[in-house]
Design a protein around this motif. Structure first.
Motif, PDB file in Angstrom:
ATOM      1  N   ASP A   1      51.188  34.132  33.957  1.00 15.01           N
ATOM      2  CA  ASP A   1      50.163  34.709  34.815  1.00 15.01           C
ATOM      3  C   ASP A   1      49.486  33.593  35.590  1.00 15.01           C
ATOM      4  O   ASP A   1      49.676  32.401  35.303  1.00 15.01           O
ATOM      5  N   VAL A   2      48.694  33.951  36.582  1.00 15.79           N
ATOM      6  CA  VAL A   2      47.949  33.010  37.408  1.00 15.79           C
ATOM      7  C   VAL A   2      46.465  33.247  37.154  1.00 15.79           C
ATOM      8  O   VAL A   2      45.868  34.140  37.747  1.00 15.79           O
ATOM      9  N   PRO A   3      45.841  32.459  36.267  1.00 10.93           N
ATOM     10  CA  PRO A   3      44.433  32.690  35.962  1.00 10.93           C
ATOM     11  C   PRO A   3      43.477  32.173  37.017  1.00 10.93           C
ATOM     12  O   PRO A   3      42.344  32.656  37.108  1.00 10.93           O
ATOM     13  N   ILE A   4      43.893  31.163  37.816  1.00 14.52           N
ATOM     14  CA  ILE A   4      42.995  30.567  38.802  1.00 14.52           C
ATOM     15  C   ILE A   4      43.733  30.405  40.127  1.00 14.52           C
ATOM     16  O   ILE A   4      44.790  29.782  40.190  1.00 14.52           O
TER      17      ILE A   4
ATOM     18  N   PHE B   1      39.199  33.548  39.740  1.00 14.25           N
ATOM     19  CA  PHE B   1      38.854  32.678  38.624  1.00 14.25           C
ATOM     20  C   PHE B   1      38.852  33.483  37.324  1.00 14.25           C
ATOM     21  O   PHE B   1      37.835  33.625  36.662  1.00 14.25           O
ATOM     22  N   ALA B   2      40.032  34.038  37.022  1.00 17.77           N
ATOM     23  CA  ALA B   2      40.254  34.795  35.779  1.00 17.77           C
ATOM     24  C   ALA B   2      39.263  35.950  35.627  1.00 17.77           C
ATOM     25  O   ALA B   2      38.946  36.352  34.512  1.00 17.77           O
ATOM     26  N   GLY B   3      38.766  36.465  36.740  1.00 13.14           N
ATOM     27  CA  GLY B   3      37.838  37.585  36.691  1.00 13.14           C
ATOM     28  C   GLY B   3      36.393  37.204  36.476  1.00 13.14           C
ATOM     29  O   GLY B   3      35.531  38.086  36.405  1.00 13.14           O
ATOM     30  N   PHE B   4      36.079  35.903  36.369  1.00 10.28           N
ATOM     31  CA  PHE B   4      34.697  35.482  36.141  1.00 10.28           C
ATOM     32  C   PHE B   4      33.881  35.686  37.412  1.00 10.28           C
ATOM     33  O   PHE B   4      34.410  35.670  38.524  1.00 10.28           O
ATOM     34  N   ASP B   5      32.562  35.856  37.258  1.00 11.79           N
ATOM     35  CA  ASP B   5      31.635  36.032  38.372  1.00 11.79           C
ATOM     36  C   ASP B   5      31.714  34.817  39.294  1.00 11.79           C
ATOM     37  O   ASP B   5      31.279  33.719  38.936  1.00 11.79           O
ATOM     38  N   LYS B   6      32.231  35.005  40.496  1.00 13.29           N
ATOM     39  CA  LYS B   6      32.483  33.870  41.377  1.00 13.29           C
ATOM     40  C   LYS B   6      31.208  33.267  41.967  1.00 13.29           C
ATOM     41  O   LYS B   6      31.249  32.168  42.516  1.00 13.29           O
TER      42      LYS B   6
ATOM     43  N   LYS C   1      35.820  32.499  30.114  1.00 14.03           N
ATOM     44  CA  LYS C   1      37.090  32.216  30.775  1.00 14.03           C
ATOM     45  C   LYS C   1      36.933  32.301  32.290  1.00 14.03           C
ATOM     46  O   LYS C   1      36.427  33.282  32.825  1.00 14.03           O
ATOM     47  N   GLY C   2      37.359  31.241  32.983  1.00 13.05           N
ATOM     48  CA  GLY C   2      37.292  31.214  34.436  1.00 13.05           C
ATOM     49  C   GLY C   2      36.040  30.589  35.005  1.00 13.05           C
ATOM     50  O   GLY C   2      35.933  30.432  36.223  1.00 13.05           O
ATOM     51  N   HIS C   3      35.066  30.201  34.146  1.00 13.02           N
ATOM     52  CA  HIS C   3      33.822  29.599  34.648  1.00 13.02           C
ATOM     53  C   HIS C   3      34.060  28.122  34.929  1.00 13.02           C
ATOM     54  O   HIS C   3      33.789  27.251  34.100  1.00 13.02           O
ATOM     55  N   LEU C   4      34.563  27.836  36.106  1.00 19.21           N
ATOM     56  CA  LEU C   4      34.971  26.489  36.497  1.00 19.21           C
ATOM     57  C   LEU C   4      33.789  25.717  37.061  1.00 19.21           C
ATOM     58  O   LEU C   4      33.034  26.214  37.894  1.00 19.21           O
ATOM     59  N   THR C   5      33.622  24.463  36.591  1.00 15.04           N
ATOM     60  CA  THR C   5      32.481  23.632  36.946  1.00 15.04           C
ATOM     61  C   THR C   5      32.933  22.194  37.185  1.00 15.04           C
ATOM     62  O   THR C   5      33.808  21.688  36.497  1.00 15.04           O
ATOM     63  N   MET C   6      32.317  21.507  38.157  1.00 22.37           N
ATOM     64  CA  MET C   6      32.641  20.115  38.430  1.00 22.37           C
ATOM     65  C   MET C   6      31.893  19.196  37.468  1.00 22.37           C
ATOM     66  O   MET C   6      30.671  19.254  37.358  1.00 22.37           O
TER      67      MET C   6
END
Length: 689
Positions: free
Chosen positions: A554-557, A569-574, A618-623
């Motif tokens: 699958d493609v999560p991101i 972003f895996a369904g996370f709140d963008k 899941k999907g909460h991407l942060t720098m």
């Protein structure tokens, strides 16, 4: 969970904030690969063209693919399936707690509040005992061969006890425009400059020590800061473009690898353009040759029968191949294919190096195939063999896996010294489970709400037998791209680093970008055309076994500006997610969070990002970190104790020149020096948590 900015401002379009890879980087690192036609001219299908035949998710699960139940079963075994016990020791707590950075520009490494950093080693630092101190204005090839090389990509670490270790660093390529005054190209360069550049390629082994706070080494508190060891440093080593190496495996000795200087086809000098890599459970380093094609000239005068294979690997076979080239052939004629047409066949391999033995001969493993290797990372199969996952970093090229014949012997470097020389090499073929008509290049989710499907590993060759009609074993291993074309492998968007989660065993691949993908070529795992910002692919192998030949994916991101509908972003709140583009190198922390370094951020400088890939975040991407002007963020590596992350800001100042530098990091003395940095929490907490 990561702390978000109160309001995330809208981001400018590509290039408006100084982001994206500079043209200079393209020139020196990969020979302007993306400005030429993609070498893959095969008529292999794209995913969407076979989607109608794909199995439904329910049918695939019935066929035995790993699902939630299997993952839960693994968690019931202390978070690890038995087959993962040697390589995967995750803690299974995917949470992140740091105040994330926003995109921006500054000529520095920026990190979150509460963290500290130290430059561990920089270009020109002495590596060997007799090395002189670095002198930017008076470089010599003799000195450079004993000093830390130029640019830093893959970083590997092997321990020497609790507070000492061996750091391996790839020196991928050189930017002569930043290194030498008045440089234009190799045609006009002083021959000594060419020799310096050759010596600055390869890699370094350096002994490092952990810093202590307080009085006395025994009474101080350990930090995550590391520095170069002083004293004898008996393990230190430099590998260059001229270091003698051994060719191993079934192709060694084949006519395709024989040259005038090596009539037996078993010895080669040096390695070139080493990008990513991996470490083995038995304590060695795997370093991978990538864009080696750009170092050769004379392809227009090579034998006609060799030209199709040369072209498939991006080597020019017509026109003036000496224009705008480094011209290594001016000091070493083996780089002239009109004289030595087989020399190019001796590059493009995974190279194994023993950091504990500075006198050992590096091994180029033909059994792992010859491609533009971006990484080589290992899982242990259920029956104790070794699986190596590899990407071929080219537009529309493929994902590979090798499974050894021999079983891994725990804790024995000597006992595992030949494990990568026999086994089976595979290439991936994937299918989507949604109708082709649902993919128009926009990146819109299909009607089932997920980019997913199933796939299989197609065998190309074992050490005894070729599985591709018309190819010998040696031809499969030397002309691997051509064999994969014929086997029907699936075209991907520049597959780069591939890593396994230490908690679940799932495989993650960074697909950096592909602006050449047209809207009509978009499909379920490559849902955008053109794909300017890249995405992450997740693979779950059947029964969670690295020896399996079937898998779910699958493609999560789907990377980009979260305000762009063509991101996911895996369904996370963008509204809580940070913009990201061009994922390149990957690593995991012990909690199972995925860490992504970028190469060509569209909004400001490149950086290091973290994202949970399991659980409610899941999907909460942060720098987490941002690197200096012109640099990409290489590495990254999180130590096993979770107290340090190493990053390697590569090519700071790209886009500038010796006379007009656009970066002076890290020393701010008028010129940039590619370096390795260690980052740690000031209170000794685990990285990211």
């Amino acid at each position: 969970m990561p702390q978000s900015a109160p309001h995330r401002r809208s981001l400018p379009l590509l290039g408006q904030l100084g982001g994206g890879r500079s043209r200079q980087t393209c020139r020196f690192r990969c020979g302007d690969a993306c400005f030429h036609d993609a070498p893959n001219t095969s008529d292999n299908t794209y995913f969407g063209e076979v989607a109608a035949t794909a199995l439904s998710r329910r049918n695939m699960l019935r066929a035995g693919a790993v699902g939630a139940g299997a993952t839960a079963a693994a968690a019931g075994l202390g978070g690890l399936a038995p087959a993962l016990a040697d390589n995967h020791r995750g803690r299974g707590n995917p949470r992140l707690r740091f105040e994330g950075l926003q995109p921006g520009t500054s000529d520095a490494v920026e990190i979150p509040d509460g963290y500290e950093q130290r430059v561990v080693v920089r270009w020109g630092d002495p590596v060997l005992p007799e090395a002189p101190e670095f002198d930017f204005t008076a470089q010599t090839a003799e000195a450079q061969a004993k000093q830390f090389g130029y640019n830093c990509d893959f970083v590997g670490f092997q321990p020497l006890g609790r507070d000492r270790g061996l750091l391996w660093v790839n020196h991928e390529y050189t930017n002569e425009a930043l290194m030498f005054e008045g440089y234009t190209d190799g045609n006009d360069a002083d021959p000594e400059q060419i020799r310096i550049a050759m010596a600055a390629h390869g890699g370094s082994v350096v002994e490092i020590r952990r810093e202590f706070e307080g009085r006395g080494r025994g009474r101080g508190r350990r930090t995550g800061g590391w520095r170069l060891s002083r004293g004898r440093r008996r393990f230190n080593r430099r590998i260059t473009a001229s270091t003698p190496m051994e060719l191993t495996g079934p192709a060694a000795g084949d006519e395709l690898l024989r040259t005038e200087a090596d009539s037996e086809g078993t010895r080669v000098l040096g390695m070139l353009n080493n990008c990513a890599g991996g470490t083995t459970p038995w304590g060695t380093i795997l370093t991978c040759e990538e864009n080696y094609n750009q170092y050769f000239v004379g392809g227009e005068d090579a034998p006609e029968e060799s030209k199709p294979a040369l072209a498939r690997y991006g080597i020019a076979t017509e026109g003036d191949t000496r224009a705008d080239n480094r011209r290594f052939d001016r000091v070493d004629e083996r780089f002239d294919l009109s004289r030595h047409p087989n020399e190019a066949n001796r590059f493009g391999y995974v190279v194994e190096i023993d950091p504990y033995d500075p006198d050992s001969t590096p091994k180029k493993h033909t059994m792992l195939g010859r491609i533009k290797h971006e990484g080589a990372n290992i899982r242990i199969t259920r029956d104790g063999r070794v699986a190596v996952y590899m990407g071929d970093d080219e537009r529309f090229d493929y994902i590979y896996k090798f499974v050894s014949e021999r079983r891994y012997r725990r804790g024995s470097r000597r006992g595992n010294s030949r494990v990568l020389e026999s086994g089976t090499l595979y290439v991936a073929k994937l299918r989507g489970d949604s109708p082709e008509k649902e993919f128009d290049g926009s990146g819109k989710l299909p009607s089932d709400g997920a980019f997913d499907g199933w796939g299989e590993w197609i065998p190309l060759a074992s050490h005894k037998e070729s599985f591709v009609e018309g190819f010998t074993v040696a031809e499969v291993l030397v002309h691997t791209r051509l064999a994969a074309d014929k086997a029907g492998a699936t075209k991907m968007d520049r597959p780069e680093d591939i890593e396994a989660s230490p908690v679940t065993g799932k495989i993650y691949c960074a697909l950096t970008n592909n602006s050449a993908r047209e809207p009509g070529q978009a499909d379920e795992p490559n849902p955008r055309g053109p794909n300017r910002y890249g995405h992450i692919l997740e693979i779950t192998e059947r029964h969670n076994d690295a020896a399996a030949t079937r898998f779910r994916w699958d493609v999560p991101i789907v990377c980009g500006d979260p305000e762009d509908p063509a991101t996911y972003f895996a369904g996370f709140d963008k509204s809580e997610v940070t913009a990201v583009s061009s994922p390149d190198n990957l690593t995991f922390d012990g909690h199972g969070n995925l860490w992504i370094s970028t190469d060509g951020m569209a909004w400001g400088n490149d950086g290091l990002f973290a994202v949970p890939v399991e659980g409610r975040h899941k999907g909460h991407l942060t720098m987490f970190a941002r690197v200096p002007n012109g640099a990409e963020c290489c590495g990254p590596l999180i130590t096993e104790d979770q107290k340090t992350v190493f990053i390697a800001p590569q090519h700071p100042g790209d886009g500038g020149s010796y006379e007009e530098p656009q970066s002076t990091w890290p020393d701010h003395e008028g010129f940039p020096r590619p370096s390795v940095v260690s980052i740690w929490h000031g209170r000794g907490k685990d990285i990211g948590s």
